[in-house]
Design an enzyme around this catalytic site. Structure first.
Site, PDB file in Angstrom:
ATOM      1  N   LYS A 106       0.868  -1.188   0.000  1.00 12.49           N
ATOM      2  CA  LYS A 106       0.000   0.000   0.000  1.00 12.49           C
ATOM      3  C   LYS A 106       0.895   1.225   0.000  1.00 12.49           C
ATOM      4  CE  LYS A 106      -4.520   0.620   0.193  1.00 12.49           C
ATOM      5  NZ  LYS A 106      -5.527  -0.293  -0.382  1.00 12.49           N
TER       6      LYS A 106
ATOM      7  N   ASP B 170      -6.714   4.237  -5.354  1.00 15.54           N
ATOM      8  CA  ASP B 170      -7.448   4.030  -4.096  1.00 15.54           C
ATOM      9  C   ASP B 170      -8.093   5.367  -3.761  1.00 15.54           C
ATOM     10  OD1 ASP B 170      -8.010   3.395  -1.234  1.00 15.54           O
ATOM     11  OD2 ASP B 170      -6.775   1.651  -1.655  1.00 15.54           O
TER      12      ASP B 170
HETATM   13  P1  NAD Z   1     -13.660   7.339  -2.927  1.00 15.25           P
HETATM   14  O1  NAD Z   1     -12.656   8.379  -2.633  1.00 15.25           O
HETATM   15  O2  NAD Z   1     -14.084   7.110  -4.334  1.00 15.25           O
HETATM   16  O3  NAD Z   1     -14.971   7.614  -2.080  1.00 15.25           O
HETATM   17  C1  NAD Z   1     -14.973   7.782  -0.702  1.00 15.25           C
HETATM   18  C2  NAD Z   1     -16.402   8.174  -0.326  1.00 15.25           C
HETATM   19  O4  NAD Z   1     -16.494   8.271   1.104  1.00 15.25           O
HETATM   20  C3  NAD Z   1     -16.826   9.530  -0.879  1.00 15.25           C
HETATM   21  O5  NAD Z   1     -18.142   9.455  -1.345  1.00 15.25           O
HETATM   22  C4  NAD Z   1     -16.767  10.441   0.339  1.00 15.25           C
HETATM   23  O6  NAD Z   1     -17.676  11.513   0.222  1.00 15.25           O
HETATM   24  C5  NAD Z   1     -17.175   9.463   1.416  1.00 15.25           C
HETATM   25  N1  NAD Z   1     -16.850   9.917   2.764  1.00 15.25           N
HETATM   26  C6  NAD Z   1     -15.692  10.447   3.216  1.00 15.25           C
HETATM   27  N2  NAD Z   1     -15.794  10.763   4.523  1.00 15.25           N
HETATM   28  C7  NAD Z   1     -17.046  10.421   4.901  1.00 15.25           C
HETATM   29  C8  NAD Z   1     -17.772  10.514   6.120  1.00 15.25           C
HETATM   30  N3  NAD Z   1     -17.213  10.991   7.216  1.00 15.25           N
HETATM   31  N4  NAD Z   1     -19.058  10.093   6.125  1.00 15.25           N
HETATM   32  C9  NAD Z   1     -19.639   9.605   5.013  1.00 15.25           C
HETATM   33  N5  NAD Z   1     -19.002   9.490   3.831  1.00 15.25           N
HETATM   34  C10 NAD Z   1     -17.726   9.887   3.788  1.00 15.25           C
HETATM   35  O7  NAD Z   1     -13.115   5.964  -2.284  1.00 15.25           O
HETATM   36  P2  NAD Z   1     -13.440   4.477  -2.688  1.00 15.25           P
HETATM   37  O8  NAD Z   1     -12.530   4.075  -3.760  1.00 15.25           O
HETATM   38  O9  NAD Z   1     -14.915   4.304  -2.874  1.00 15.25           O
HETATM   39  O10 NAD Z   1     -12.975   3.708  -1.362  1.00 15.25           O
HETATM   40  C11 NAD Z   1     -13.779   3.648  -0.191  1.00 15.25           C
HETATM   41  C12 NAD Z   1     -13.175   2.639   0.774  1.00 15.25           C
HETATM   42  O11 NAD Z   1     -13.065   1.376   0.122  1.00 15.25           O
HETATM   43  C13 NAD Z   1     -11.776   2.946   1.289  1.00 15.25           C
HETATM   44  O12 NAD Z   1     -11.660   2.411   2.595  1.00 15.25           O
HETATM   45  C14 NAD Z   1     -10.875   2.166   0.335  1.00 15.25           C
HETATM   46  O13 NAD Z   1      -9.618   1.882   0.904  1.00 15.25           O
HETATM   47  C15 NAD Z   1     -11.707   0.925   0.171  1.00 15.25           C
HETATM   48  N6  NAD Z   1     -11.444   0.149  -1.052  1.00 15.25           N
HETATM   49  C16 NAD Z   1     -11.531   0.712  -2.288  1.00 15.25           C
HETATM   50  C17 NAD Z   1     -11.320  -0.090  -3.404  1.00 15.25           C
HETATM   51  C18 NAD Z   1     -11.497   0.440  -4.801  1.00 15.25           C
HETATM   52  O14 NAD Z   1     -11.360  -0.349  -5.738  1.00 15.25           O
HETATM   53  N7  NAD Z   1     -11.827   1.693  -4.998  1.00 15.25           N
HETATM   54  C19 NAD Z   1     -10.997  -1.438  -3.256  1.00 15.25           C
HETATM   55  C20 NAD Z   1     -10.933  -1.979  -1.984  1.00 15.25           C
HETATM   56  C21 NAD Z   1     -11.165  -1.172  -0.896  1.00 15.25           C
END
Ligand code: NAD
Length: 427
Positions: free
Chosen positions: A105, A145
């Site tokens: 990471k 990410d």
């Molecule tokens: P992203 O940046 O696209 O979206 C994050 C979302 O969370 C946004 O809508 C933001 O507004 C919201 N958010 C932030 N703070 C918040 C709060 N306090 N309350 C409510 N909503 C809030 O990120 P993502 O790619 O969707 O990733 C989300 C999670 O999933 C992370 O933990 C990431 O590590 C994990 N993840 C992502 C992937 C991927 O393929 N994108 C894969 C595995 C895990």
């Protein structure tokens, strides 16, 4: 007891299972810590001519099963320990999904929304300028990410290719389509969450068409989890909660009769902030950011940040909730776990539930290697097969060992990594 930080939480989860598996102390010592860690500074020339120095990280937790794999996050609150925790979880995630990769990471301490496009590009290239000798298709393969995008992976892949003098699409995954990216990557993590929810519902004999879900987040993962819940399972999503970048606080968006995820997708920006005015005009109600957790639904999908379901917030969960599907990394603390177990809530642990993204990334590097690309249908079908088989391997372990799903997932994953280390003569 003081709340554990993400890495302490990852170690505590590992320690508990290592004890159950009766792992030798020296094996635990290898797996409790990352094998390699990089902490560095990246100077970037800003548009106004000033020089700004950013803190960057890369952590390679364990590559016994194959090249390290894991995203790069651009986040203002990024810490070394968060990156360590996420790298550790990537090792378990790749192992539980049974893809031949290890765990890595990376991150940069920055709010990407404060940068211009040119500044973002220079920062991305700067990260690669520091790290290029320690990454590569057979070594460590980063991906997008939180806060990073396919375009950024395109820049980073280009910088790496220039430095090595060879076009190397397989060094970064999550690249744009046409630039070596795979069909289905955008949907992969969210749909993977839903394949797991579907299998959990079959196991619990629930009718998905009669079920509703509340989701935290409306970024990449949450968007396609919401779409999948509605379109694949025929269920209703009552709300999504997301951070509003302008107001600097979160809101929960709900709608009588259920939200329309495709409509919300049309009014969300690239950082996952929904356009408040347009949502309100379309009849959406805005509640406080934490309102999603107390909704009367069968399924909760925390898909935003770590540590959101904790000792305090878990008490707000409705007695109707049967499944928690962890779309985010580390969204539930050990105290929340305890509550789930006491209250018979079926938890699908993060590193199983959100493994769809890394599985599709693995498909992307396979396609890069072959220089032959599959259709979206082919990718999603392969993804469904992989996720379904991963889910059932964990469910079978949980039944066999009479343990909870998170512990079962750890058992499956740790066992596979230890076997690989033994086969390579590391332990
Ligand atoms: P992203 O940046 O696209 O979206 C994050 C979302 O969370 C946004 O809508 C933001 O507004 C919201 N958010 C932030 N703070 C918040 C709060 N306090 N309350 C409510 N909503 C809030 O990120 P993502 O790619 O969707 O990733 C989300 C999670 O999933 C992370 O933990 C990431 O590590 C994990 N993840 C992502 C992937 C991927 O393929 N994108 C894969 C595995 C895990």
């Amino acid at each position: 007891m003081a709340e554990l930080n993400a890495f302490q939480m990852a170690q505590a989860q590992f320690d508990r299972v290592a004890k159950q598996l009766k792992l030798k102390p020296e094996v635990c010592e290898v797996l409790r810590w990352p094998l390699r860690e990089f902490s560095f500074r990246i100077p970037v020339r800003m548009d106004d001519g000033s020089l700004r120095v950013f803190q960057g990280y890369r952590v390679q937790h364990n590559d016994a099963r194959g090249p390290n794999k894991g995203g790069i996050r651009f986040a203002a609150n990024e810490t070394f320990d968060t990156v360590r925790a996420l790298a550790t979880w990537m090792t378990w995630k790749c192992a539980v999904a049974d893809i031949p990769l290890g765990g890595g990471k990376g991150g940069i301490v920055v709010d990407p929304a404060t940068l211009s496009t040119g500044e973002k590009e220079r920062l991305c290239r700067g990260w690669v300028d520091v790290m290029w000798k320690n990454i590569g298709p057979r070594n460590d393969v980063p991906a997008p990410d939180v806060g990073t995008t396919p375009q950024m992976m395109g820049w980073m892949m280009d910088e790496y290719s220039k430095l090595t003098g060879e076009y190397t699409p397989g060094v970064f995954t999550g690249k744009p389509l046409g630039g070596g990216g795979s069909q289905g990557r955008t949907e992969a993590t969210g749909y993977g969450v839903i394949y797991c929810v579907r299998e959990a519902m079959k196991h619990l004999k629930m009718d998905s068409k009669k079920c509703s879900a509340a989701i935290q987040g409306f970024g990449n993962v949450a968007q396609y989890a919401a779409i999948g819940f509605v379109e694949m399972l025929g269920g209703k999503v009552v709300c999504v909660s997301c951070w509003d970048r302008n107001d600097k606080k979160a809101y929960t968006y709900s709608k009588e009769g259920g939200i329309d995820p495709r409509f919300l997708l049309s009014i969300v920006d690239q950082y996952g902030t929904i356009d408040k005015a347009k949502a309100q005009k379309a009849g959406y109600t805005l509640e406080p950011g934490d309102a999603w957790i107390s909704k009367d639904v069968e399924v909760l999908i925390p898909a935003a940040l770590e540590g959101q379901v904790n000792a305090e917030t878990v008490k707000k969960i409705s007695s109707k909730v049967k499944i928690v599907a962890e779309g985010a990394n580390g969204p539930c603390t050990p105290e929340a776990d305890e509550y789930f177990q006491k209250n018979g809530i079926f938890d699908i642990p993060d590193f199983l539930c959100n493994a769809g993204g890394v599985t599709c990334s693995y498909f992307e590097s396979v396609q890069n290697d072959m220089n032959f690309y599959w259709t979206k249908e082919e990718v999603l079908e392969k993804l469904d097969t992989k996720m379904t088989s991963a889910f059932h391997a964990v469910l079978d372990m949980s039944k066999k060992e009479k343990v909870y799903m998170r512990d079962a997932a750890y058992m499956v994953a740790i066992d596979r990594v230890v076997k690989a280390m033994e086969l390579r003569g590391w332990v």
